[in-house]
Design a protein around this motif. Structure first.
Motif, PDB file in Angstrom:
ATOM      1  N   SER A  89       0.816  -1.216   0.000  1.00 32.33           N
ATOM      2  CA  SER A  89       0.000   0.000   0.000  1.00 32.33           C
ATOM      3  C   SER A  89       0.850   1.267   0.000  1.00 32.33           C
ATOM      4  O   SER A  89       0.356   2.343  -0.258  1.00 32.33           O
ATOM      5  N   GLY A  90       2.133   1.106   0.294  1.00 33.94           N
ATOM      6  CA  GLY A  90       2.993   2.292   0.342  1.00 33.94           C
ATOM      7  C   GLY A  90       2.958   2.997   1.689  1.00 33.94           C
ATOM      8  O   GLY A  90       3.594   4.021   1.876  1.00 33.94           O
ATOM      9  N   ALA A  93       6.037   4.218   3.656  1.00 32.54           N
ATOM     10  CA  ALA A  93       6.607   5.556   3.498  1.00 32.54           C
ATOM     11  C   ALA A  93       6.251   6.435   4.693  1.00 32.54           C
ATOM     12  O   ALA A  93       7.080   7.184   5.203  1.00 32.54           O
ATOM     13  N   VAL A 263       9.893   2.701  -2.676  1.00 32.90           N
ATOM     14  CA  VAL A 263       8.507   2.603  -2.233  1.00 32.90           C
ATOM     15  C   VAL A 263       7.553   2.599  -3.431  1.00 32.90           C
ATOM     16  O   VAL A 263       7.645   3.441  -4.294  1.00 32.90           O
ATOM     17  N   GLN A 264       6.708   1.603  -3.431  1.00 38.65           N
ATOM     18  CA  GLN A 264       5.766   1.492  -4.542  1.00 38.65           C
ATOM     19  C   GLN A 264       4.603   2.465  -4.368  1.00 38.65           C
ATOM     20  O   GLN A 264       4.268   2.849  -3.286  1.00 38.65           O
ATOM     21  N   GLY A 265       3.998   2.793  -5.482  1.00 41.46           N
ATOM     22  CA  GLY A 265       2.795   3.621  -5.430  1.00 41.46           C
ATOM     23  C   GLY A 265       3.111   5.086  -5.200  1.00 41.46           C
ATOM     24  O   GLY A 265       4.238   5.456  -4.917  1.00 41.46           O
TER      25      GLY A 265
END
Lengths: 266, 332
Positions: A89-90, A93, A263-265
């Protein structure tokens, strides 16, 4: 330090309040825990009726599970689920921009689940078992103290193993099957479903070499007095050795993770 | 000493490249990767108390920059300094004097009232009770949160949640705040409230604000300084007026409504764009005919009911720039 303890307490108390908003959850949890106890008791009564248990008694075995459950709720869940969800979901971060470390948050989150489970699972099981089946007390105050110490060491072992395995989330993105392996290995080599007493010698030998028995089996043996004197200290030394090795490995892999962490998204 | 400093910063992402012509077998055993440059050689610095709008199209590299400033990502090359420290290595240290809001994420405890998250953050950020109370009450007052403070977060509307998240990020009186699209998906009233709040807190507490947004209203109303990036490159860095001055279109539009059906104005300087009933839109050029003259000309030669002038705003400028995919790389 006091600040951290305060924060730790605050996170746990908030999770408990959060959990308490769903009252049905609590009742459902207690009822299912009692059913589990009944099923387990019936199973072991049947197994002991075959007369192949050697020097182990039914009371010892039930005590092993009922008291061991207090330990297992602290180890029952995996960091992989939380880390995987945070990564997907990110939200990771957000968590790593807070003024306390990510690991601290993971641990506090995990322990809030454990506190809730202790209250809704272990305690009701313990009361029911003590009243209906009969549970053995620890063999002495000294043994109980060593038992607590063994639980703490076992907790550290489990914490590190779980973290190391959970880091694979960062490479795999999907995690559930790793979790299954992890759980199966803990059950097989940790003796959490079938105590290691009942294992064939060759399997017992493997389990003795691996660190998983420190999690629940070794502390329970100390509690029941099946392990005493120099054997207890040998177990502690072995556990400390494993903690050292696993800690080094964990730090090394975490360095790799941090390096990789994109970090994705967003 | 500037609070935030980026010197020749670039960030590459490794991206799995899937070739249509390769079989899945080859894809599996020998994946190919390409480098994508998300941020390309950017330098700027921000002083304490500045209010900066960081703008660019989707995928221009805004969020990547913010992530580097908060220490979540390390730059591929170049130097990032926040409070004169490397944000990646001093993440937890910097966290105490920094606030972040990612517009699409929430930090609130889902099942509990907003108040409880505030309490938790008080402990987490080691805020003193007295300071905490004063700051919380002020934020609640400024963002108009009194009536939903005791409601469970899951029952709140998006606007209420956004305000709560914003308040949360200012709770520990951060020196710097990064806002990644703080007004996304909000209605006009809430947007106004948030803008007024940001202006006020920037003035009163001297908080440095760096915000990314796609809402030109945000930019026009709160950002004194603009930093524009596109395709990872810095296009403009300077104040808002200068931006308009530099990129302003020399063209403007005159919308004329005639009293009766009329043929289009016959003048080579008036370029008819559209006509709808009695209303005609003309495009004119500043250099050839100034607005006043054009109005006088139309009004004196035709019977006119209404005239409107439309200057191009930041939105039009941006639209044009994104459209062209402009890559002029001049700064300051």
């Amino acid at each position: 330090m006091t600040q951290n303890i305060k924060l730790y307490g605050a996170i746990i108390s908030k999770s408990m309040r959060q959990f308490a908003t769903y009252r049905t959850n609590i009742f459902a949890g207690i009822v299912s825990a009692l059913f589990m106890l009944g099923a387990r008791w019936a199973l072991w009564v049947a197994l002991f009726a075959t007369g192949n248990a050697g020097d182990i008694t039914l009371a010892e075995t039930m005590t092993f599970f009922v008291v061991g459950d207090f330990v297992m709720v602290w180890m029952g869940t995996s960091f992989g689920d939380v880390i995987g969800e945070d990564n997907r979901s990110g939200d990771i971060a957000l968590k790593i921009t807070r003024p306390c470390s990510y690991h601290f948050q993971l641990l506090a989150e995990r322990h809030s689940v454990a506190v809730i489970e202790t209250l809704t699972k272990s305690v009701p099981i313990f009361i029911a078992a003590a009243v209906l089946i009969g549970i053995l007390p620890p063999i002495g105050a000294g043994a109980f103290g060593l038992f607590v110490l063994a639980v703490l060491l076992g907790g550290a072992v489990y914490f590190l193993v779980d973290l190391i395995i959970s880091y694979s989330v960062f490479w795999l993105t999907d995690y559930w099957y790793v979790r299954w392996y992890q759980r199966a290995i803990l059950q097989l080599f940790g003796g959490t479903v079938l105590p290691l007493w009942f294992y064939p010698d060759w399997l017992r030998a493997i389990a003795d070499v691996l660190p998983f028995r420190f999690v629940m089996f070794a502390p329970m043996e100390i509690y029941l007095g099946r392990l005493s004197g120099a054997d207890v200290y040998a177990t502690f030394v072995a556990a400390l050795f494993w903690i050292f090795v696993l800690f080094c490995a964990e730090r090394l892999i975490w360095r790799r993770v941090q390096y990789k962490l994109v970090v994705q998204g967003g | 000493m500037p609070q935030i400093e980026l010197i020749n910063v670039s960030k590459d992402y490794k991206i799995r490249k899937r070739d249509k012509n390769r079989s899945w077998f080859a894809e599996f055993f020998c994946p190919k990767y390409t480098q994508k440059r998300a941020v390309d050689d950017i330098s700027f610095s921000i002083d304490a108390g500045e209010m900066v709008g960081y703008i660019g199209s989707n995928g221009a590299g805004k969020s990547t920059t913010i992530k580097m400033l908060t220490g979540i990502l390390a730059p591929t090359c170049g130097t990032v300094r926040v409070f004169d420290r490397d944000p990646c290595k001093n993440r937890t240290k910097n966290a105490l004097s920094m606030g972040v809001v990612f517009g699409q994420r929430s930090q609130l405890l889902w099942d509990l009232p907003v108040r409880d998250t505030f309490d938790l953050f008080k402990t987490m950020y080691k805020i003193e009770e007295k300071v905490f109370r004063a700051q919380r009450d002020m934020l609640v007052d400024m963002l108009d949160m009194e009536d939903f403070l005791s409601q469970a977060v899951r029952q709140l509307s998006l606007g209420q949640r956004m305000r709560a998240n914003l308040a949360l990020c200012f709770l520990h009186k951060p020196k710097v705040v990064y806002l990644d699209e703080p007004t996304i998906g909000l209605d006009v009233l809430v947007k106004d409230k948030i803008r007024a709040f940001l202006k006020k807190i920037n003035k009163e507490q001297g908080t440095t604000v760096l915000l990314t947004t796609h809402d030109t209203g945000d930019i026009e109303q709160i950002a004194e300084r603009l930093i524009l990036i596109d395709h990872g490159k810095l296009l403009y860095d300077g104040n808002q007026l200068g931006f308009k001055e530099r990129y302003r279109d020399t063209e403007y539009t005159l919308e004329v409504t005639f009293a009766a059906p009329t043929a289009p104005i016959e003048n080579p300087l008036f370029h008819l764009q559209t006509s709808e009933g009695n209303t005609h839109c003309y495009r004119l050029n500043h250099d050839k005919i100034i607005t006043g003259e054009a109005i006088t000309y139309a009004a004196s030669n035709y019977s006119v009911a209404d005239i409107r002038v439309r200057e191009s705003g930041i939105e039009d400028i941006l639209k044009k720039m994104y459209d062209r995919g402009e890559t002029i790389c001049e700064t300051k």
